[in-house]
Design a protein around this motif. Sequence first.
Motif: not given
Length: 341
Positions: A84-98
């Motif tokens: 994403i940093e490198a330009g991928l058109d995406a979002r990343l939602i990080r959950l706090s655990r599994n």
Amino acid sequence: MSPVPATAPAHVRPPAPAARSGPVALDVIIPVFNEEEVLELLLERLGQELGPDKLSAHGVSRVRLLFVDDGSTDATARLLAQRIEAGLDARLIRLSRNFGHQSAVCAGLDHVESELAVVMDADLQDPPELLLPMVERWRQGADVVFARRRRRKGNPVKRMGYWAFYRLVAFLSEIQLPLDTGDFGLLDRRVVQALRSLPENLRFPRGLRAWVGFRQEALEYDRPERPLGRPKYTFTKLYQLATDGIAAMSTRPLQVAQVGSFFFGLLTIAFLAMLVWGYFAAPGEIPRPFLLTYALIATGFCVQSFCLYILGAYVGRTYLEVKGRPPYVVMEIVVPKERQP
Ligand code: UDP
Ligand code: MG
């Protein structure tokens, strides 16, 4: 005399769904849990299937990937953040655990911003080449286009389990659940909003998707095997999915338990009466129905235990639901630079 209507009333002939034209944007929700091996291949395949030419041919103005990292412990989240940093058109939602795949799907649905959303697995068992045909079906009027597995490859025990599971849930469910369909599918914004507005916290998205209604269509496909990495659905998780699915979609097991207990209760009383009668009719002998009565009481005990198990499944879920805890907790959201505040 009243004039004869030129067209049949609406309840007789529903209006044909309007074809949808104009550019649309698409969010692709991809739950990921320890998928570092398959990520590169996934992005490559998505890139091939969703190239600019293909998108413009289908009137798709933009595709954004919406990764939900379900508490991965490998490099999945880091690799995605780097892309994403490198330009991928995406979002990343990080959950706090599994929190589990179903909760990750819900987290994705809660973060959809486009007119259309697709839910798909990361492991390429949900083929990316179906995405644009799904958009076409939506253009022709469908609000939900779910993928239905014609054939499934992989572990035969798991395949049997899935086969039985879908039929059991469909049989028990009070609403019509399509067979052999997972979460892979396209949803119109109205459907996403309807799903988001549901109050329950323990969610079974593929069942709720059927429950909300709208115009639903199936797209058939042969489910391929996972090319890389190991399945993340362990048998414990599959068992959880199965019981969650049944408990979320139906209270029929409770009715079955009630009727079953009642029936066995009556039989037990009848045989006990025979036992007492035999005791007095032939004093000194072992009453004939003794063994039968014993067998019946033992069976009745098993049935009661099973009913308690069913009851426990519902009581436990009711308890969790009453507590009102959210289905997931977001730890971090990674967005491209231009979208950062
Ligand atoms: N997954 C997840 N959380 C979990 C388990 C799985 O987000 O706890 C994701 C996984 O990364 C994949 C999808 O759910 O994208 C389906 O998992 P998997 O391929 O293991 O399931 P299967 O195809 O074996 O049913
Ligand atoms: Mg898989």
